[in-house]
Design a protein around this motif. Structure first.
Motif, PDB file in Angstrom:
ATOM      1  N   TYR A  46       0.839  -1.209   0.000  1.00 32.93           N
ATOM      2  CA  TYR A  46       0.000   0.000   0.000  1.00 32.93           C
ATOM      3  C   TYR A  46       0.870   1.254   0.000  1.00 32.93           C
ATOM      4  O   TYR A  46       1.997   1.228   0.525  1.00 32.93           O
ATOM      5  N   LEU A  47       0.297   2.343  -0.552  1.00 28.72           N
ATOM      6  CA  LEU A  47       0.894   3.673  -0.426  1.00 28.72           C
ATOM      7  C   LEU A  47       0.046   4.477   0.558  1.00 28.72           C
ATOM      8  O   LEU A  47      -1.106   4.131   0.796  1.00 28.72           O
ATOM      9  N   THR A  48       0.588   5.556   1.098  1.00 32.06           N
ATOM     10  CA  THR A  48      -0.268   6.505   1.841  1.00 32.06           C
ATOM     11  C   THR A  48      -0.793   7.515   0.830  1.00 32.06           C
ATOM     12  O   THR A  48      -0.254   7.646  -0.269  1.00 32.06           O
ATOM     13  N   TYR A  49      -1.837   8.218   1.217  1.00 35.42           N
ATOM     14  CA  TYR A  49      -2.462   9.202   0.312  1.00 35.42           C
ATOM     15  C   TYR A  49      -2.611  10.493   1.093  1.00 35.42           C
ATOM     16  O   TYR A  49      -3.356  10.529   2.077  1.00 35.42           O
ATOM     17  N   ASP A  50      -1.886  11.551   0.687  1.00 37.20           N
ATOM     18  CA  ASP A  50      -1.894  12.787   1.477  1.00 37.20           C
ATOM     19  C   ASP A  50      -1.632  14.009   0.608  1.00 37.20           C
ATOM     20  O   ASP A  50      -0.599  14.675   0.750  1.00 37.20           O
ATOM     21  N   PRO A  51      -2.573  14.295  -0.365  1.00 34.88           N
ATOM     22  CA  PRO A  51      -2.356  15.450  -1.247  1.00 34.88           C
ATOM     23  C   PRO A  51      -2.216  16.719  -0.385  1.00 34.88           C
ATOM     24  O   PRO A  51      -2.921  16.883   0.588  1.00 34.88           O
ATOM     25  N   GLY A  52      -1.250  17.558  -0.713  1.00 35.32           N
ATOM     26  CA  GLY A  52      -1.039  18.768   0.085  1.00 35.32           C
ATOM     27  C   GLY A  52      -0.207  18.498   1.327  1.00 35.32           C
ATOM     28  O   GLY A  52       0.125  19.419   2.076  1.00 35.32           O
ATOM     29  N   PHE A  53       0.126  17.245   1.552  1.00 34.86           N
ATOM     30  CA  PHE A  53       1.025  16.860   2.664  1.00 34.86           C
ATOM     31  C   PHE A  53       0.527  17.421   3.998  1.00 34.86           C
ATOM     32  O   PHE A  53       1.288  17.965   4.784  1.00 34.86           O
ATOM     33  N   THR A  54      -0.789  17.318   4.245  1.00 38.17           N
ATOM     34  CA  THR A  54      -1.322  17.886   5.491  1.00 38.17           C
ATOM     35  C   THR A  54      -0.857  17.082   6.707  1.00 38.17           C
ATOM     36  O   THR A  54      -0.780  17.618   7.797  1.00 38.17           O
ATOM     37  N   SER A  55      -0.578  15.771   6.506  1.00 40.42           N
ATOM     38  CA  SER A  55      -0.152  14.934   7.654  1.00 40.42           C
ATOM     39  C   SER A  55       1.166  14.249   7.373  1.00 40.42           C
ATOM     40  O   SER A  55       1.413  13.127   7.840  1.00 40.42           O
ATOM     41  N   THR A  56       2.016  14.884   6.566  1.00 40.89           N
ATOM     42  CA  THR A  56       3.243  14.200   6.135  1.00 40.89           C
ATOM     43  C   THR A  56       4.471  15.027   6.485  1.00 40.89           C
ATOM     44  O   THR A  56       4.518  16.224   6.179  1.00 40.89           O
ATOM     45  N   ALA A  57       5.427  14.395   7.182  1.00 37.39           N
ATOM     46  CA  ALA A  57       6.727  15.039   7.419  1.00 37.39           C
ATOM     47  C   ALA A  57       7.648  14.578   6.288  1.00 37.39           C
ATOM     48  O   ALA A  57       7.874  13.384   6.126  1.00 37.39           O
ATOM     49  N   SER A  58       8.159  15.520   5.520  1.00 36.93           N
ATOM     50  CA  SER A  58       8.984  15.152   4.353  1.00 36.93           C
ATOM     51  C   SER A  58      10.440  14.939   4.752  1.00 36.93           C
ATOM     52  O   SER A  58      11.233  14.437   3.960  1.00 36.93           O
ATOM     53  N   CYS A  59      10.790  15.355   5.964  1.00 36.01           N
ATOM     54  CA  CYS A  59      12.204  15.278   6.364  1.00 36.01           C
ATOM     55  C   CYS A  59      12.295  15.488   7.872  1.00 36.01           C
ATOM     56  O   CYS A  59      11.291  15.814   8.520  1.00 36.01           O
ATOM     57  N   SER A  60      13.488  15.321   8.384  1.00 34.65           N
ATOM     58  CA  SER A  60      13.783  15.728   9.759  1.00 34.65           C
ATOM     59  C   SER A  60      14.595  17.012   9.642  1.00 34.65           C
ATOM     60  O   SER A  60      15.503  17.098   8.810  1.00 34.65           O
ATOM     61  N   SER A  61      14.253  18.028  10.418  1.00 38.00           N
ATOM     62  CA  SER A  61      14.983  19.299  10.312  1.00 38.00           C
ATOM     63  C   SER A  61      15.164  19.944  11.681  1.00 38.00           C
ATOM     64  O   SER A  61      14.312  19.839  12.552  1.00 38.00           O
ATOM     65  N   ALA A  62      16.304  20.617  11.835  1.00 38.06           N
ATOM     66  CA  ALA A  62      16.627  21.274  13.115  1.00 38.06           C
ATOM     67  C   ALA A  62      16.601  22.794  12.974  1.00 38.06           C
ATOM     68  O   ALA A  62      17.036  23.510  13.867  1.00 38.06           O
ATOM     69  N   VAL A  63      16.077  23.281  11.849  1.00 33.09           N
ATOM     70  CA  VAL A  63      16.233  24.719  11.580  1.00 33.09           C
ATOM     71  C   VAL A  63      15.182  25.568  12.290  1.00 33.09           C
ATOM     72  O   VAL A  63      15.475  26.454  13.063  1.00 33.09           O
ATOM     73  N   THR A  64      13.900  25.292  11.978  1.00 33.64           N
ATOM     74  CA  THR A  64      12.806  26.137  12.477  1.00 33.64           C
ATOM     75  C   THR A  64      11.708  25.245  13.019  1.00 33.64           C
ATOM     76  O   THR A  64      11.508  24.136  12.526  1.00 33.64           O
ATOM     77  N   PHE A  65      10.999  25.761  14.025  1.00 34.11           N
ATOM     78  CA  PHE A  65       9.863  25.011  14.574  1.00 34.11           C
ATOM     79  C   PHE A  65       8.656  25.924  14.720  1.00 34.11           C
ATOM     80  O   PHE A  65       8.780  27.053  15.227  1.00 34.11           O
ATOM     81  N   ILE A  66       7.513  25.440  14.238  1.00 32.13           N
ATOM     82  CA  ILE A  66       6.259  26.189  14.378  1.00 32.13           C
ATOM     83  C   ILE A  66       5.328  25.383  15.278  1.00 32.13           C
ATOM     84  O   ILE A  66       5.089  24.198  15.014  1.00 32.13           O
ATOM     85  N   ASP A  67       4.818  26.007  16.338  1.00 35.03           N
ATOM     86  CA  ASP A  67       3.758  25.385  17.127  1.00 35.03           C
ATOM     87  C   ASP A  67       2.468  26.083  16.704  1.00 35.03           C
ATOM     88  O   ASP A  67       2.152  27.177  17.193  1.00 35.03           O
ATOM     89  N   GLY A  68       1.756  25.459  15.750  1.00 36.54           N
ATOM     90  CA  GLY A  68       0.598  26.112  15.135  1.00 36.54           C
ATOM     91  C   GLY A  68      -0.531  26.381  16.103  1.00 36.54           C
ATOM     92  O   GLY A  68      -1.235  27.382  15.988  1.00 36.54           O
ATOM     93  N   ASP A  69      -0.710  25.502  17.085  1.00 35.80           N
ATOM     94  CA  ASP A  69      -1.821  25.699  18.030  1.00 35.80           C
ATOM     95  C   ASP A  69      -1.531  26.844  18.996  1.00 35.80           C
ATOM     96  O   ASP A  69      -2.416  27.608  19.357  1.00 35.80           O
ATOM     97  N   ALA A  70      -0.274  26.961  19.394  1.00 30.51           N
ATOM     98  CA  ALA A  70       0.071  28.012  20.361  1.00 30.51           C
ATOM     99  C   ALA A  70       0.518  29.299  19.674  1.00 30.51           C
ATOM    100  O   ALA A  70       0.706  30.336  20.315  1.00 30.51           O
ATOM    101  N   GLY A  71       0.699  29.235  18.338  1.00 28.76           N
ATOM    102  CA  GLY A  71       1.184  30.433  17.630  1.00 28.76           C
ATOM    103  C   GLY A  71       2.610  30.781  18.017  1.00 28.76           C
ATOM    104  O   GLY A  71       2.934  31.938  18.264  1.00 28.76           O
ATOM    105  N   ARG A  72       3.483  29.757  18.038  1.00 27.73           N
ATOM    106  CA  ARG A  72       4.888  29.959  18.385  1.00 27.73           C
ATOM    107  C   ARG A  72       5.757  29.690  17.158  1.00 27.73           C
ATOM    108  O   ARG A  72       5.461  28.792  16.368  1.00 27.73           O
TER     109      ARG A  72
END
Ligand code: SDX
Length: 436
Positions: A46-72
């Motif tokens: 099976y493949l996953t299906y996630d157009p727009g990548f709403t639930s997909t992490a494309s990589c691991s990154s240490a650069v920037t972090f957004i906490d969308g719920d807290a607005g951080r």
């Protein structure tokens, strides 16, 4: 990945029919944990299906972090509010690139690396003559930034650290020069060469507005406001343009081509083109009395109109950059004696009314970084067509930082998404004489 600091499990179980499959869960230092599905296809078919990548992490990154719920928003762990208050854009470039705030000597050396590269190869100037004077400056930027790879052959080898560093410095240094040239070209004024004794923001203002016939004095209010705008737009996790740069970079394309692809992706009004679209929208609304009509249009699914500068894929709370931008708006307009700027008044009223409207509240649609930036830029006499260009100047450090992080990731491979096929099943060719 960090160790599992909370009690969430370290593996996920997927049940398909009678079969059970297990996949590892990784935990970041902040934010959602991830389920590693790299082996999903080989194990389950099976493949996953996630157009727009709403639930997909494309990589691991240490650069920037957004906490969308807290607005951080954190750049390398530092809250954007503190960086906006105490830092400047060039220091933010060092922070994003190297992961730490520079010591005094490091700051001075980095500044030299950048100012050494602010000039362009003189032959690049002839590229501009190929454009119509009424070309959108973003069209020019896509063209001339991609063309840099035709001139700087000693910084194309992505496997050579020195070449990567030189390409990084060249892109940070030359973007303001190119952006100012793109503007000067549209108004038929001579290009202005950079002066390295000025600040990054001051140099850009000077290259935009100086004319050979007079001395140009950098307005400190505008210089500070522009530096803040650059800081707030520097990076933002895996947004559409940064994801584009990473994907282009994953094929081992050269850094100039990768940044040109980021500029192209940023141009869209759903992304970086929104700041230009906000000003057009405010001018179209025209008066506070017209706000209810436009809010209804924004809610109407049959109407393509969207409330530009509102909403965000990740922020489901105030975009902290919008809050900082609104405060800067107040300050700049007060300092300019334009407290009653009608567009700013209209924007404040639009925000107040929208944030009381159930449609926007229930969908957690708040002002984003683009809602107020255009009002400041307009007060600085920067034309609307240059708003997204300025966004691209700022986001270049974010793009090249993610490009560098991707190149140095030992697990990096070419990005190649799959699909859910919905086309014709196999069929035989029909000779012309048999086609009905
Ligand atoms: C940037 O990704 C980043 O980080 C981007 C950025 C960065 O720094 O790189 O932050 C910069 O691009 C900021 C966003 C600038 N764009 C705009 O301001 C354009 C207007 N905004 C929308 O186009 C939209 O909000 C997006 C594109 C920003 C986000 O779209 P999503 O996440 O795909 O959200 P969605 O379309 O699924 O919307 C959810 C619901 C929908 O309604 P329902 O189907 O649930 O009924 O909210 C509605 C949408 O119709 N909606 C809006 C709206 N934004 C979302 N309705 C009216 N006006 C809006 N602006």
């Amino acid at each position: 990945m960090s160790q599992n600091t909370n009690q969430t499990p370290d593996k996920a179980t997927l049940i398909i029919g009678e079969q059970k499959f297990e996949f590892p869960i990784y935990h970041g230092t902040e934010g959602p944990s991830v389920i590693d599905i790299q082996k999903l296809l080989s194990q389950t078919g099976y493949l996953t299906y996630d157009p727009g990548f709403t639930s997909t992490a494309s990589c691991s990154s240490a650069v920037t972090f957004i906490d969308g719920d807290a607005g951080r928003l954190l750049y390398r762990g530092y809250p954007i509010e503190q960086l906006a208050e105490y830092s400047d854009f060039l220091e933010i470039c060092y922070l994003l690139m190297h992961g730490e705030l520079p010591k005094l000597s490091q700051r001075a050396q980095f500044s030299e690396h950048i100012t050494y590269h602010t000039l362009l190869h003189e032959q690049i100037i002839s590229f501009f003559n190929g454009f119509r004077r009424d070309a959108h400056p973003m069209a020019v930027m896509v063209g001339v930034v991609g063309a840099l790879s035709a001139f700087y052959h000693d910084s194309l080898d992505i496997h050579d650290k020195k070449a990567r560093d030189t390409a990084t410095y060249r892109l940070i240094a030359k973007m303001p020069t190119l952006a100012a040239m793109a503007y000067k070209y549209t108004i038929g004024q001579p290009f202005v060469y950079p002066i390295n004794s000025t600040s990054y923001a001051g140099n850009f203002l000077r290259m935009m507005f100086a004319v050979p016939t007079e001395e140009y004095i950098i307005n400190p209010i505008f210089e500070k406001a522009l530096d803040l705008i650059l800081i707030l737009h520097a990076d933002h996790e895996q947004n559409a343009s940064t994801a584009t740069v990473r994907l282009a970079g994953s094929s081992a394309a050269n850094p100039f081509a990768c940044v040109a692809s980021g500029i192209a992706a940023l141009w869209g009004p759903a992304h970086g083109g929104a700041n230009e679209a906000v000003l057009k929208m405010l001018n179209e609304i025209g008066h506070v009395d017209n706000i209810p009509l436009f809010l209804e249009k924004a809610k109407d699914k049959n109407d393509p109109f969207r409330l530009m500068g509102f909403g965000h894929r990740v922020y489901k709370n105030f975009d902290p950059r919008a809050t900082l931008m609104r405060e800067m708006c107040h300050k700049v307009l007060d300092q300019l004696g334009q407290q009653d700027d009608p567009l700013f008044e209209l924007a404040l009223e639009l925000e107040a009314i929208a944030l009381k409207d159930e449609y926007f509240v229930s969908r957690k649609l708040y002002p984003n970084v683009d809602f107020y930036s255009g009002i400041i830029l307009k007060a600085m006499k920067i034309p609307t067509s240059m708003f997204t260009v300025i966004f691209s100047v700022a986001r270049t450090i974010g793009w090249v930082t993610h490009w560098r992080e991707m190149i140095s990731d030992p697990n990096q491979k070419i990005g190649r998404p799959r699909q859910l096929y919905s086309g014709n099943v196999e069929r035989n060719f029909i000779p012309m004489q048999n086609r009905k």
